[in-house]
Design an enzyme around this catalytic site. Structure first.
Site, PDB file in Angstrom:
ATOM      1  CE  LYS A 170      -1.656   2.892   2.822  1.00 23.56           C
ATOM      2  NZ  LYS A 170      -1.685   4.148   1.984  1.00 23.56           N
ATOM      3  CD  GLU A 248      13.598   2.349  10.164  1.00 23.67           C
ATOM      4  OE1 GLU A 248      13.943   3.267  10.637  1.00 23.67           O
ATOM      5  OE2 GLU A 248      14.243   1.406  10.445  1.00 23.67           O
ATOM      6  CB  CYS A 282      13.130  10.010   7.839  1.00 30.34           C
ATOM      7  SG  CYS A 282      13.830   9.016   6.572  1.00 30.34           S
ATOM      8  CD  GLU A 383       9.832  13.878  10.789  1.00 30.04           C
ATOM      9  OE1 GLU A 383       8.810  13.285  10.842  1.00 30.04           O
ATOM     10  OE2 GLU A 383      10.790  13.352  10.237  1.00 30.04           O
TER      11      GLU A 383
HETATM   12  P1  NAD Z   1       2.170   9.189   7.338  1.00 26.63           P
HETATM   13  O1  NAD Z   1       2.306   8.568   8.893  1.00 26.63           O
HETATM   14  O2  NAD Z   1       1.015  10.060   7.266  1.00 26.63           O
HETATM   15  O3  NAD Z   1       1.681   7.922   6.292  1.00 26.63           O
HETATM   16  C1  NAD Z   1       2.490   6.727   6.175  1.00 26.63           C
HETATM   17  C2  NAD Z   1       1.713   5.667   5.314  1.00 26.63           C
HETATM   18  O4  NAD Z   1       0.830   5.268   6.346  1.00 26.63           O
HETATM   19  C3  NAD Z   1       0.904   6.217   4.153  1.00 26.63           C
HETATM   20  O5  NAD Z   1       0.987   5.156   3.097  1.00 26.63           O
HETATM   21  C4  NAD Z   1      -0.499   6.359   4.797  1.00 26.63           C
HETATM   22  O6  NAD Z   1      -1.549   5.838   4.020  1.00 26.63           O
HETATM   23  C5  NAD Z   1      -0.661   5.107   5.965  1.00 26.63           C
HETATM   24  N1  NAD Z   1      -1.414   5.267   6.925  1.00 26.63           N
HETATM   25  C6  NAD Z   1      -1.878   6.355   7.521  1.00 26.63           C
HETATM   26  N2  NAD Z   1      -2.765   6.246   8.502  1.00 26.63           N
HETATM   27  C7  NAD Z   1      -2.783   5.011   8.781  1.00 26.63           C
HETATM   28  C8  NAD Z   1      -3.411   3.783   9.503  1.00 26.63           C
HETATM   29  N3  NAD Z   1      -4.220   4.353  10.490  1.00 26.63           N
HETATM   30  N4  NAD Z   1      -3.322   2.778   9.351  1.00 26.63           N
HETATM   31  C9  NAD Z   1      -2.307   2.078   8.428  1.00 26.63           C
HETATM   32  N5  NAD Z   1      -1.741   3.043   7.605  1.00 26.63           N
HETATM   33  C10 NAD Z   1      -1.810   4.244   7.626  1.00 26.63           C
HETATM   34  O7  NAD Z   1       3.556   9.645   6.799  1.00 26.63           O
HETATM   35  P2  NAD Z   1       3.843  10.358   5.554  1.00 26.63           P
HETATM   36  O8  NAD Z   1       3.512  11.794   5.819  1.00 26.63           O
HETATM   37  O9  NAD Z   1       3.240   9.737   4.418  1.00 26.63           O
HETATM   38  O10 NAD Z   1       5.248  10.583   5.437  1.00 26.63           O
HETATM   39  C11 NAD Z   1       6.331  11.376   6.259  1.00 26.63           C
HETATM   40  C12 NAD Z   1       6.722  10.664   7.618  1.00 26.63           C
HETATM   41  O11 NAD Z   1       7.681   9.405   7.088  1.00 26.63           O
HETATM   42  C13 NAD Z   1       7.754  11.609   8.453  1.00 26.63           C
HETATM   43  O12 NAD Z   1       7.544  11.629   9.678  1.00 26.63           O
HETATM   44  C14 NAD Z   1       9.154  11.003   8.119  1.00 26.63           C
HETATM   45  O13 NAD Z   1      10.227  11.274   8.845  1.00 26.63           O
HETATM   46  C15 NAD Z   1       8.923   9.552   7.806  1.00 26.63           C
HETATM   47  N6  NAD Z   1       9.761   8.872   7.046  1.00 26.63           N
HETATM   48  C16 NAD Z   1      10.702   8.013   7.843  1.00 26.63           C
HETATM   49  C17 NAD Z   1      11.514   7.279   7.180  1.00 26.63           C
HETATM   50  C18 NAD Z   1      12.455   6.337   7.887  1.00 26.63           C
HETATM   51  O14 NAD Z   1      13.185   5.250   7.339  1.00 26.63           O
HETATM   52  N7  NAD Z   1      12.846   6.435   9.149  1.00 26.63           N
HETATM   53  C19 NAD Z   1      11.829   7.361   5.724  1.00 26.63           C
HETATM   54  C20 NAD Z   1      10.711   8.286   5.243  1.00 26.63           C
HETATM   55  C21 NAD Z   1       9.852   9.069   5.802  1.00 26.63           C
END
Ligand code: NAD
Length: 481
Positions: A170, A248, A282, A383
């Site tokens: 997804k 992550e 990130c 963040e």
């Molecule tokens: P997000 O948490 O909003 O969404 C991530 C994913 O989770 C999306 O596919 C979203 O549709 C899904 N999601 C949302 N609600 C959910 C639920 N209730 N159940 C299951 N899945 C759900 O994050 P984002 O805005 O897409 O990405 C930005 C974040 O990602 C930042 O905090 C960044 O630091 C982090 N990030 C971390 C790394 C790492 O490796 N540590 C790498 C890249 C991004």
């Protein structure tokens, strides 16, 4: 319309949504299907049925599939990079780099299929021997964020398949194009139907369906800390066996600049780490922790360099910083710029929103540098996930180290110094999954472990040989002759 891929077929979603170019919001990248929970359940059923077939495949079959996917991604790097830049907003050079990384990851894990092995030990009891082997975990649910639309899916899908698992993938709602292109390549890789499934849709529909279904044995998630906590709770709280999970999440990564640093190296690391990919990494260096003796020279040099950064259309060759991904993220960035000002931080450069560039309406934000900040401010604890960085002035190297580690996160970290002794001290004592010496906190290799500590990560590392920890389960077998 681009459709979901379930059980080897392309199927319509329950609904569909436009994918919008953040560099020019008049440009629709495409119409993409959105699944509901019922369609997610169909994909899970397909993966569950296919997984034993794929687990029984030979290493050569797995190698051939992953190697072919890697080759095609690399051959199409320019086209896929253009698509990625168009939907996400990182510059073309960065986007092509990300595509190359995705291809390299598939190549690496193709090789891993041939290297898989176990251990044979003598037993402590007479006449017995002990075998330690790894088996697939089963069906893996993959949930990814928007900021690396092809590399993060690649570094989850490739090891999942290499180790004999079936996948339900997804992607993030706002970047389906790169995910769909990757799925289309995978659909031609001779995998048994249902081994790989793409289910585009919202987190609360498709994501939660993956978490709550006991046929999904393991969930690998990258995204925000708030969603990560929900993922963990659902994986533990669901009916039936708990899911194995790997998270992550966010970062608030420190880049320490010490008095003896090479100023050019330090400024390059800070500009690259804080602002490239529009700061939406990130691993971004959002806290620039600088000792007194170099502070004023560092800030002056940063401001000079920032004046040269060109904010514009991600696919324009002149652009050094593309737009923010969407209106929601832009609002978050500007809210934090307001918070910083109210907290008493001073904006040394940038922070202005531009509604158009060259007549194109987009989510443009000039990179922002705060000075006169301290580590207790919200802009230094939370963040932001945009092109916004803070300089934190500290007395000496020990104060810099203490400040760097004073955070709830622990993904990446960096130090700029010409002293071997200080470099060794920071390498040893920085509390983070990754330490960079005279290199940006962002930008990592595809073949070595990636991940963090504290609030940034939970569970085994991703990438490289260490990925096996998550994507396999260990079996210990005792054999008597
Ligand atoms: P997000 O948490 O909003 O969404 C991530 C994913 O989770 C999306 O596919 C979203 O549709 C899904 N999601 C949302 N609600 C959910 C639920 N209730 N159940 C299951 N899945 C759900 O994050 P984002 O805005 O897409 O990405 C930005 C974040 O990602 C930042 O905090 C960044 O630091 C982090 N990030 C971390 C790394 C790492 O490796 N540590 C790498 C890249 C991004």
């Amino acid at each position: 319309m681009k459709r979901n891929h379930i059980a080897g077929e392309w199927v319509d979603g329950a609904t569909a949504a436009d994918n919008i170019n953040p560099s020019d919001t008049r440009d629709v990248v495409g119409l993409y299907a959105r699944a509901d929970a019922g369609q997610a359940a169909e994909a899970i059923a397909a993966a569950h049925a296919a997984q034993p077939l794929w687990a029984a495949s030979t290493p050569q079959q797995r190698f051939d599939a992953l190697d072919a996917v890697g080759s095609e991604i690399l051959a199409r790097r320019d086209e896929l990079g253009d698509l990625l830049a168009r939907e996400e907003g990182k510059t073309l050079a960065e986007a092509v780099g990300e595509v190359v990384r995705a291809g390299q990851i598939f190549k690496f894990f193709a090789g891993e299929t041939l290297r898989a092995g176990g251990e044979l030990l003598a037993s402590t009891r007479p006449g017995l021997s002990v075998e330690i082997t790894r088996e697939p975990v089963g069906v893996v649910g993959i949930i990814t964020p928007w900021n690396f639309p092809i590399a993060i899916p690649a570094w989850k899908i490739a090891p999942a398949l290499a180790h004999g698992n079936a996948v339900v993938f997804k992607p993030a709602e706002n970047v389906p194009a790169s995910a769909w292109a990757l799925a289309e390549i995978l659909s031609r890789a001779n995998l048994p139907a249902g081994t790989f499934n793409l289910v585009m849709g919202r987190g609360r529909d498709v994501g939660e369906a993956l978490l709550n279904d006991a046929r999904v044995s393991a969930v690998t998630f990258t995204g925000s800390e708030a969603t990560g906590r929900k993922v963990a709770q659902a994986c533990i709280g669901r009916r039936g066996p708990m899911a194995k999970f790997q998270l992550e999440m966010g970062g608030k990564n420190p880049l320490v600049v010490l008095d003896d640093a090479d100023l050019d190296v330090a400024v390059n690391c800070a500009i690259h780490g804080a602002f490239f990919s529009t700061g939406q990494r990130c691993t971004a260096s959002s806290r620039l922790i600088v000792t007194e003796g170099i502070h004023d020279r560092f800030v002056a040099a940063m401001v000079e360099r920032m004046k040269t950064l060109v904010v514009g259309d991600a696919r324009d060759a002149r652009t050094s910083i593309g737009p923010v991904v969407d209106a929601v993220q832009l609002q978050q960035d500007t809210d934090y710029i307001d918070i910083g000002r109210r907290e008493g931080a001073r904006l040394a450069f940038g922070g202005d929103v531009r509604e158009t560039v060259d007549g194109k309406p987009g989510f443009y934000l000039q990179p922002a540098l705060f000075v006169d900040t301290h580590n207790g401010m919200r802009i230094n604890r939370e963040e932001i996930f945009g092109p916004v960085a803070s300089v934190i002035r500290v007395r000496d190297a020990e104060a810099a180290l203490a400040t760097a580690n004073d955070t709830e996160f622990g993904l990446s970290s960096g130090v700029c110094t010409t002293s071997l002794k200080l470099a060794a001290h920071f390498k040893r004592h920085l509390q983070a999954g990754m330490v960079m010496v005279n290199a940006p906190t962002a930008g990592v290799d595809p073949h070595v472990p990636f991940g963090g500590r504290k609030g940034s990560s939970h569970g085994p590392r991703e990438q490289g040989r260490h990925a096996a920890e998550f994507y396999t389960t260990v079996k210990t077998t005792y054999v008597a002759p």
